[in-house]
Design an enzyme around this catalytic site. Sequence first.
Site, PDB file in Angstrom:
ATOM      1  N   SER A  63       1.012  -1.331   0.079  1.00  0.00           N
ATOM      2  CA  SER A  63      -0.127   0.076  -0.082  1.00  0.00           C
ATOM      3  C   SER A  63       0.772   1.284   0.001  1.00  0.00           C
ATOM      4  CB  SER A  63      -0.794  -0.045   1.175  1.00  0.00           C
ATOM      5  OG  SER A  63      -1.411   1.197   1.773  1.00  0.00           O
ATOM      6  N   LYS A  64       0.391   2.364  -0.612  1.00  0.00           N
ATOM      7  CA  LYS A  64       0.964   3.588  -0.552  1.00  0.00           C
ATOM      8  C   LYS A  64       0.529   4.349   0.871  1.00  0.00           C
ATOM      9  CE  LYS A  64       2.087   4.280  -4.916  1.00  0.00           C
ATOM     10  NZ  LYS A  64       2.528   5.063  -6.121  1.00  0.00           N
ATOM     11  N   ARG A  65      -0.160   3.797   1.707  1.00  0.00           N
ATOM     12  CA  ARG A  65      -0.537   4.344   2.984  1.00  0.00           C
ATOM     13  C   ARG A  65       0.131   3.725   4.137  1.00  0.00           C
ATOM     14  NH1 ARG A  65      -6.235   4.283   1.812  1.00  0.00           N
ATOM     15  NH2 ARG A  65      -5.942   4.918  -0.232  1.00  0.00           N
ATOM     16  N   PHE A 105       7.799   5.024   2.194  1.00  0.00           N
ATOM     17  CA  PHE A 105       8.433   6.171   1.247  1.00  0.00           C
ATOM     18  C   PHE A 105      10.039   6.029   1.915  1.00  0.00           C
ATOM     19  CE2 PHE A 105       4.084   7.288   1.072  1.00  0.00           C
ATOM     20  CZ  PHE A 105       4.118   7.534  -0.539  1.00  0.00           C
TER      21      PHE A 105
END
Length: 511
Positions: free
Chosen positions: A263-265, A274
């Site tokens: 996920s990007k979350r 990140f």
Amino acid sequence: MKVRTRYAPSPTGFQHIGGIRTALYAYLFAKGNNGDLILRIEDTDQSRYVEQAEKYIIDSLSWLNIKPDEGVGFGGEYGPYRQSERKKLYHKHALDLVMKGHAYFAFDTPEELEAMRDRLSKEKASNQQYNALTRMQMRNTLTMTEQEVQEAIARGDKYVIRVKLPENETITFQDEVRGEVSFNTNQMDDKVMFKSDGMPTYHLANVVDDRHMKVTHVIRGEEWLSSTPLHVLLYRFFGWEDKMPTFAHLPLMLNPNGKGKLSKRGKELGFPVFPLAWEDLKKGQSADGYREIGFIPGALVNFLAFQGWNPGTEQEIFSQEELAKAFSLDRVSKSGSRFDFEKAKWFNAEYLKAMSDEALADLVLAQKSNTLDYDRAQIVDLVGMMKERMTFPQDFWTQAGYFFEAPKSYDEKTIRKKWKDENKAHLNQLKDKLNALGDFQEAQIEKTVKSYIEENDLKFGDILLPLRLLLTGQKGGPSVFAIAEKLGKEESIKRIQEGFQVFDKIANAAS
Ligand code: GLU
């Protein structure tokens, strides 16, 4: 032939850790084969362009010491390396495809395309693509007369250039990770190569650039596997078949539970996804980064290398140079790799342990804004003692705060268990013995405490644990004798004395 790989991110947002792994593999492969890594910015989709993205990519790579040999920000002979600055080249190649009969102009409006999909869906067609089976029913230079085309252009109708795929042909290519891969063109689309806004699409620009930049190995995420047969065809159409790069599609990075692409979350997962922290003031969004939570670049690189690859040996700790030597595409796994944040932390802890006390002290001090308040030599001395237990540099301050001030809180549960009258009496006597020591060194302290325990036939835990709590407030940590030495006699005795009253209160409150 010199090996040339490329990392070709689209600046559509902040670079996710999955993309960084792709960059790393392309870098390791290049470096392990005396080759070069190119950083190419694929910014042809203007509607998704994010201004800070390019700088973020460069900063992330630079933090991780993944150094491109050429590309945006790095110079090189094959530039410009930003696709938006190479429009003419793509236009020329799009027209070249048309000239060769491998592409055509299409004037269909979004409504017409929608109508085609609706019709095919009603007819229950197996797929709803613009291809050999449908293109003759659409508005393009294959179906329109010369005059109709001229009129459409004169009217200012918008048009795109579409690739003309052969009908029912199986396209087979070799993938370094997956082996032989085949797709049938009937399942594929006459994809747009050149858009009405004067920009190429990803496919055209990507292939043209890989060829012009003399890329030998295309190493990229699995999501591009299904685009590869089209790319293979483009190499054929351009007459570059003999110069086709080797393809390697990397497995997806999965969420820790194995379900879905990572996920990007990160906030929901409980760990960053990140490399660097970022903040988007316009959208009111932000995310944590590995750098900011205390990761050592080498540790993150080492961890990422293992998310989808293994060296086939037991060795886990690798320097960047060792990784480059050991890395090979045939050891990249086919199946997705679950993201293992605990393992990432393990790598970081190992890297901290392997650092010199001096270097680690600098990282530890960098956590403080008031570094002048600390004696660097003392920190160097203490980190040597603490580093076995640290995962992040900032752990020093939470775990070793008692070296700088007396504990303000204590592990109350343990106190209630161990604060018994007889233990208290012994600790009191022991305190006097320690106070009488001429040489307050770890060895003497240890000898004094241990002989006292043995002579009085006590249990080690009954004395050592309360003693540790009195000195540090915590029930774990390095040797309590070493801690006492570092605190010094006066401070140790003072803490024992003052702690007695606090402990009495805690124990009484409980009873
Ligand atoms: N621009 C593509 C991306 O954003 C590059 C894919 C490729 O490497 O071909 O991932």
